[in-house]
Design a protein around this motif. Structure first.
Motif, mmCIF file in Angstrom:
data_model
loop_
_atom_site.group_PDB
_atom_site.id
_atom_site.type_symbol
_atom_site.label_atom_id
_atom_site.label_comp_id
_atom_site.label_asym_id
_atom_site.label_seq_id
_atom_site.Cartn_x
_atom_site.Cartn_y
_atom_site.Cartn_z
ATOM 1 N N GLU A 15 0.851 -1.132 0.021
ATOM 2 C CA GLU A 15 -0.037 -0.029 -0.254
ATOM 3 C C GLU A 15 0.884 1.394 0.014
ATOM 4 O OE1 GLU A 15 -2.592 -0.657 3.469
ATOM 5 O OE2 GLU A 15 -3.859 -2.008 2.325
ATOM 6 N N ARG A 308 -9.080 -2.056 -11.599
ATOM 7 C CA ARG A 308 -8.268 -0.987 -11.944
ATOM 8 C C ARG A 308 -9.130 0.445 -11.592
ATOM 9 N NH1 ARG A 308 -7.488 -5.031 -15.203
ATOM 10 N NH2 ARG A 308 -5.395 -5.667 -15.814
ATOM 11 N N GLY A 329 -3.686 0.831 -14.142
ATOM 12 C CA GLY A 329 -3.183 0.360 -12.737
ATOM 13 C C GLY A 329 -4.263 0.643 -12.011
ATOM 14 N N THR A 330 -3.585 0.871 -10.666
ATOM 15 C CA THR A 330 -4.708 0.947 -9.221
ATOM 16 C C THR A 330 -3.975 2.328 -8.684
ATOM 17 O OG1 THR A 330 -5.195 -1.259 -8.908
ATOM 18 C CG2 THR A 330 -5.195 0.430 -7.164
ATOM 19 N N SER A 332 -4.751 3.883 -5.267
ATOM 20 C CA SER A 332 -5.082 3.574 -3.851
ATOM 21 C C SER A 332 -5.199 4.577 -3.009
ATOM 22 C CB SER A 332 -4.003 2.411 -3.169
ATOM 23 O OG SER A 332 -2.942 2.833 -3.309
ATOM 24 N N TRP A 346 -0.099 5.501 -6.748
ATOM 25 C CA TRP A 346 -0.369 4.487 -7.848
ATOM 26 C C TRP A 346 0.648 3.431 -8.059
ATOM 27 C CZ3 TRP A 346 2.935 2.847 -11.724
ATOM 28 C CH2 TRP A 346 2.243 2.215 -12.842
ATOM 29 N N SER A 347 0.238 2.196 -8.570
ATOM 30 C CA SER A 347 1.017 1.264 -9.007
ATOM 31 C C SER A 347 0.186 0.169 -9.791
ATOM 32 C CB SER A 347 1.366 0.313 -7.393
ATOM 33 O OG SER A 347 0.422 -0.348 -7.136
ATOM 34 N N SER A 348 1.088 -0.771 -10.537
ATOM 35 C CA SER A 348 0.468 -1.598 -11.159
ATOM 36 C C SER A 348 1.197 -3.087 -10.527
ATOM 37 C CB SER A 348 0.767 -1.566 -12.642
ATOM 38 O OG SER A 348 2.063 -1.793 -13.025
ATOM 39 N N SER A 353 4.894 0.910 -6.251
ATOM 40 C CA SER A 353 4.089 1.966 -6.108
ATOM 41 C C SER A 353 5.011 3.247 -5.914
ATOM 42 C CB SER A 353 3.232 1.856 -4.925
ATOM 43 O OG SER A 353 3.796 1.174 -3.719
ATOM 44 N N SER A 420 -2.404 -4.006 -8.967
ATOM 45 C CA SER A 420 -1.500 -3.365 -8.036
ATOM 46 C C SER A 420 -0.331 -4.113 -7.699
ATOM 47 C CB SER A 420 -2.328 -2.745 -6.924
ATOM 48 O OG SER A 420 -2.813 -3.817 -5.977
#
Length: 635
Positions: A15, A308, A329-330, A332, A346-348, A353, A420
């Motif tokens: 996270e 996503r 991506g995501t 969070s 953000w991350s994928s 992240s 993520s």
């Protein structure tokens, strides 16, 4: 048992963004027999690489921020003065700290002080610039947290508390005065927000007895009710509401809320003084959350759809929705800054992240070791008994099946896996395994009906969906049916043990992390808020619906388990308490079933990086002992 808001569990999910405040030497490998340092594998680097959370910032002092980082090897709170660039560590506890709040004036940092991860404690506070901690609200005994809102005057706080004896209580606390109780109920509730001038307090409550669907009440500081909104009554199905925040404008009585009236989460503006509801009716297919822009003129929209997410700005005057460019991506977490820019985490699945900004810069990126990436995720849709099931698949680059395959089941249960970055699944991929993650019925992000399907036949419903995806994985040639691993943490750990007992021929190995193992004992030992959730899911207490608890308890099926079982558990866990796990282990021991148990001194997961790495290493070694080394591990 089930998961709720509160202390984060970054050891379970990635996270936090890429960051760091320490030298490279920390991450060098151990010294071998020849005196040379050994190379640290990529899977371990992903856990060790410094990360930060999305920074929270003080509304009236936006240069003052608070974030979480693992820079010292343990997740702790950090203060950041953006004007000077200075960062300092706020908390320093053996088991870490992640639950903190910055006061609107930026003068104080509040943080929750529990004992060894048991989530039962008190709020303390510390000056932003540093100094000794002090008890934030003298006169309130230790409890489980149930929300916190801090007023702009710097003197007032609204504190939510949960205990087994009192249920939920909410207190108004002013500096120099004894706290005053303004709300009490046996069912779960929480502090939702405080208006700009501190004259209105929004709470979420479940007085109707359904812990999955909250109603809203707005109180004055003396505890008298101003307004009510309840979607749980009068319809064919119960609907939930959530508080997203009061308008950040003086004298403004608009409250931003989330509702489920059209079968998914959407935002709505409710003027609590006039009762007017402004339905935004956004033309977006998935769940929608929102927060105010700092001037109250617009909303920052977070839209989640099919694992996503993306960002938009909604102009309230014009009713116009404008997309904010983010990579696939995501997202969070996101927040709008006073200058109109947006910062987001953000991350994928392939990329670690980072905290980014719409200005084009990375917000927090101090020097330190970078986390290695991983492989992209593939989307799979499988027809199941309750509808189409979405699964996310990762496999080693260039690998062809059939592969040893890990079904990594998410917790919650009201949560979902997304595109993520996650160090846990990436570690399995590095060792030659395919990883399948299933957003079973009960997961969020696929509409209210999908989430609410998880009732009465708890656990068994989710396993039906997992079984359907397992059948696809084998028939498609992805998975080796002789080397299938079922694993997960929290609710995912519960589903692991339940699946090993109810589907004994399907799995070659089970790895359950902080699981529910004996549902009846877990109910009696867990925190009060989770008892309320279990009563909702199963339709009553173990005494009222014993047959449902029995049907949904892994302990009922323990004698049918054939696969080797690995269990790890925190001895201070208030969500999946240790006694009910010991009951399950004793039953395994009684019939000499192949199993291993690892107990550690923490709660529902660990915030210590070395401890988390140790746990993953033990899981990988357990799988290797029983399934053999994969080609990737050998190479």
């Amino acid at each position: 048992m089930t998961e709720s808001n509160g202390a984060a569990a970054p050891d379970q999910r990635e996270e936090y963004g890429s960051s760091g405040q320490e030298g490279q030497a920390r991450h060098d490998g151990p010294v071998g027999p020849d005196g040379q340092r050994e190379e640290v594998p990529d899977w371990e680097k992903r856990f060790r690489a410094p990360r930060v959370s999305l920074p929270d910032w003080a509304e009236d002092a936006p240069d003052r921020s608070l974030f979480v980082s693992n820079a010292t090897g343990t997740y702790e709170l950090y203060a950041w003065d953006r004007a000077t660039g200075e960062q300092r560590q706020v908390t320093d506890r053996p088991n870490g700290t992640t639950d903190g709040v910055l006061s609107p004036d930026g003068a104080w940092i509040w943080w929750f002080d529990d004992k060894d991860g048991d989530e039962f404690g008190v709020w303390r506070r510390q000056p932003f610039a540093g100094g000794p901690d002090e008890l934030a609200v003298p006169g309130l005994d230790a409890s489980y947290p149930a929300g916190l809102a801090l007023a702009r005057d710097g003197r007032t706080a609204v504190v939510g508390r949960s205990t087994d004896e009192d249920g939920t209580t909410i207190h108004l606390a002013r500096a120099g005065e004894a706290p005053v109780e303004i709300y009490r109920h046996r069912e779960s509730a929480g502090v939702g927000g405080l208006s700009y001038d501190g004259s209105l307090i929004a709470i979420e409550h479940t007085e109707h007895g359904d812990a999955m669907h909250s109603a809203l009440r707005v109180l004055r500081p003396d505890g008298t009710a101003v307004a009510e909104l309840d979607d749980t009554k009068g319809g064919a199905v119960e609907l939930g509401l959530e508080v997203l925040g009061f308008a950040p404008v003086e004298g403004d009585t608009r409250l931003l809320i989330g509702h489920q009236r059209r079968g998914r989460w959407e935002p709505l503006v409710w003027d609590v003084a006039t009762g007017t509801e402004t339905d935004l009716a956004l033309d977006l297919p998935g769940d929608v959350s929102a927060e105010w822009y700092p001037d109250g003129s617009g909303l920052l929209i977070v839209h989640g759809f099919e694992a996503r997410s993306e960002l938009f700005r909604y102009d309230l005057a014009a009713g116009a929705l404008e997309r904010i460019d983010t990579p696939p991506g995501t997202v969070s977490g996101a927040t709008a800054r006073p200058d109109g820019s947006v910062e987001y985490l953000w991350s994928s699945a392939a990329e670690p992240s980072a905290v980014r900004s719409t200005t084009g810069r990375v917000v927090l990126d101090p020097p330190g070791m970078r986390s290695p990436g991983s492989v992209p995720v593939e989307d799979v849709w499988v027809e199941g008994p309750g509808g189409r099931i979405h699964a996310l698949v990762q496999r080693p680059a260039g690998a062809s099946g059939p592969l040893p395959t890990v079904f990594d089941i998410h917790g919650g249960p009201t949560w979902h896996d997304s595109d993520s970055f996650a160090a846990g699944p990436a570690a399995w991929v590095d060792h030659g395994y395919a990883v399948v993650r299933v957003n079973y019925r009960g997961s969020t992000g696929y509409g209210r009906a999908w989430t609410d399907a998880l009732k009465h036949r708890v656990g068994l419903i989710e396993l039906e969906d997992i079984a359907a995806v397992r059948e696809w994985a084998v028939s498609s040639g992805l998975a080796d049916p002789e080397r299938l691993v079922l694993t997960g943490g929290s609710w995912g750990g519960y589903l692991t043990l339940l699946g090993l007992g109810t589907q004994p021929e399907a799995w070659a190995l089970g790895i359950a992390v902080v699981p529910v193992a004996d549902y009846v004992t877990a109910y009696h030992d867990e925190m009060e808020a989770l008892k309320a959730m279990d009563r909702t899911l199963l339709g009553g207490t173990p005494e009222e619906v014993p047959e449902r608890f029995e049907a949904s308890s892994p302990l009922t099926y323990v004698d049918q388990v054939k696969a080797p079982v690995y269990i790890s558990a925190g001895v201070n866990d208030p969500r999946c308490p240790i006694r009910q796990i010991e009951n399950y282990v004793k039953r395994l021991q009684a019939r000499d079933a192949v199993h291993e148990v690892y107990r550690y001194d923490a709660g529902h997961g660990s915030l210590v990086v070395d401890e988390r790495i140790k746990q993953v290493r033990l899981e990988l070694e357990f799988a290797e002992r029983h399934l053999g080394r994969t080609a990737a591990a050998r190479g």
